[in-house]
Scaffold this motif. Structure first.
Motif, PDB file in Angstrom:
ATOM      1  N   ASP A  81      34.134  19.191  -7.600  1.00 35.70           N
ATOM      2  CA  ASP A  81      34.209  19.566  -9.014  1.00 35.70           C
ATOM      3  C   ASP A  81      35.620  19.515  -9.575  1.00 35.70           C
ATOM      4  O   ASP A  81      35.837  19.852 -10.740  1.00 35.70           O
ATOM      5  CB  ASP A  81      33.588  20.950  -9.225  1.00 35.70           C
ATOM      6  N   GLN A  83      37.112  16.689  -9.941  1.00 37.86           N
ATOM      7  CA  GLN A  83      37.271  15.353 -10.512  1.00 37.86           C
ATOM      8  C   GLN A  83      37.660  15.320 -11.992  1.00 37.86           C
ATOM      9  O   GLN A  83      38.319  14.388 -12.415  1.00 37.86           O
ATOM     10  CB  GLN A  83      36.059  14.480 -10.211  1.00 37.86           C
ATOM     11  N   PRO A  84      37.319  16.324 -12.816  1.00 37.53           N
ATOM     12  CA  PRO A  84      37.797  16.265 -14.209  1.00 37.53           C
ATOM     13  C   PRO A  84      39.326  16.248 -14.327  1.00 37.53           C
ATOM     14  O   PRO A  84      39.854  15.738 -15.322  1.00 37.53           O
ATOM     15  CB  PRO A  84      37.212  17.529 -14.847  1.00 37.53           C
ATOM     16  N   VAL A  87      40.063  12.619 -14.124  1.00 34.74           N
ATOM     17  CA  VAL A  87      39.552  11.952 -15.327  1.00 34.74           C
ATOM     18  C   VAL A  87      40.513  12.176 -16.491  1.00 34.74           C
ATOM     19  O   VAL A  87      40.821  11.243 -17.245  1.00 34.74           O
ATOM     20  CB  VAL A  87      38.125  12.440 -15.687  1.00 34.74           C
ATOM     21  N   ALA A 147      35.674  10.212 -10.360  1.00 32.61           N
ATOM     22  CA  ALA A 147      36.559  10.182 -11.525  1.00 32.61           C
ATOM     23  C   ALA A 147      36.802   8.748 -11.995  1.00 32.61           C
ATOM     24  O   ALA A 147      36.719   8.456 -13.200  1.00 32.61           O
ATOM     25  CB  ALA A 147      37.891  10.856 -11.184  1.00 32.61           C
ATOM     26  N   THR A 150      33.720   7.532 -13.649  1.00 32.67           N
ATOM     27  CA  THR A 150      33.563   8.107 -14.987  1.00 32.67           C
ATOM     28  C   THR A 150      34.364   7.312 -16.010  1.00 32.67           C
ATOM     29  O   THR A 150      33.884   7.005 -17.103  1.00 32.67           O
ATOM     30  CB  THR A 150      33.995   9.581 -14.984  1.00 32.67           C
TER      31      THR A 150
END
Length: 185
Positions: A81, A83-84, A87, A147, A150
């Motif tokens: 979690d 990964q944002p 990103v 990421a 995304t």
């Protein structure tokens, strides 16, 4: 992740990860088709879907399954979690999106939190240290794959409907996972 962890002792990580995506791919393609969304066509569409499948599905799922063999599902979930954070950085670098001071402070706190989570889990027992043996590293690689995937959606969407492409990615990841399993042997 808990369900995957139970199946992993019986099958290889890439086998488990690829087969969990096939039903999702079928449902997404069927849903997109029922809504009249166009099927991918042309070289660029299938090339972008193939690369997206390799990064966002096969690598992510494979790294996730490999990491689950070596770490707990709970710690793995927290690492995934993260990964944002990546990103946000990639969006700023590639698309010129603004992070701002508060966003930058949040990114720094997130990275510090990851370091605090992951460093105690790594073993530094002299010659026994193996970074590749760390489930936490595999989970971090999974987060980075997700990421990058995304961020790739913008590129893939230039050539294919994003929902239809995501469904096909789930199917294609199965074949990419087979290739990655052979590579990992």
């Amino acid at each position: 992740m808990v369900a995957m962890k139970e199946v992993l002792p019986k099958y290889s990580p890439f086998f488990v990860s690829s087969f969990r995506l096939i039903p999702a791919g079928f449902l997404l393609v069927a849903f997109a088709a029922s809504r009249g969304r166009p099927f991918p066509s042309g070289f660029n569409a299938w090339l972008s879907i193939s690369l997206f499948a390799l990064i966002d599905a096969a690598c992510f799922q494979g790294f996730l399954a490999e990491g689950l063999e070596k770490t707990s599902a709970g710690l793995g979930s927290v690492i995934i979690d993260s990964q944002p954070l990546t990103v946000a950085v990639l969006a700023a670098l590639l698309f010129g999106e603004s992070i701002g001071i508060i966003g930058a402070a949040g990114l720094v706190l997130g990275v510090v939190g990851l370091v605090l989570l992951e460093l105690p889990a790594l073993s530094f027992d002299g010659s026994d240290f193996s970074l590749w043996g760390s489930g936490e590293l595999w989970m971090l690689l999974a987060a980075q794959s997700m990421a990058v995937g995304t961020v790739m959606v913008r590129w893939v969407s230039k050539y294919s409907d994003p929902i239809m492409a995501t469904g096909w990615v789930r199917f294609k990841s199965h074949f990419n996972s087979i290739l990655l399993t052979i590579f990992m042997l």
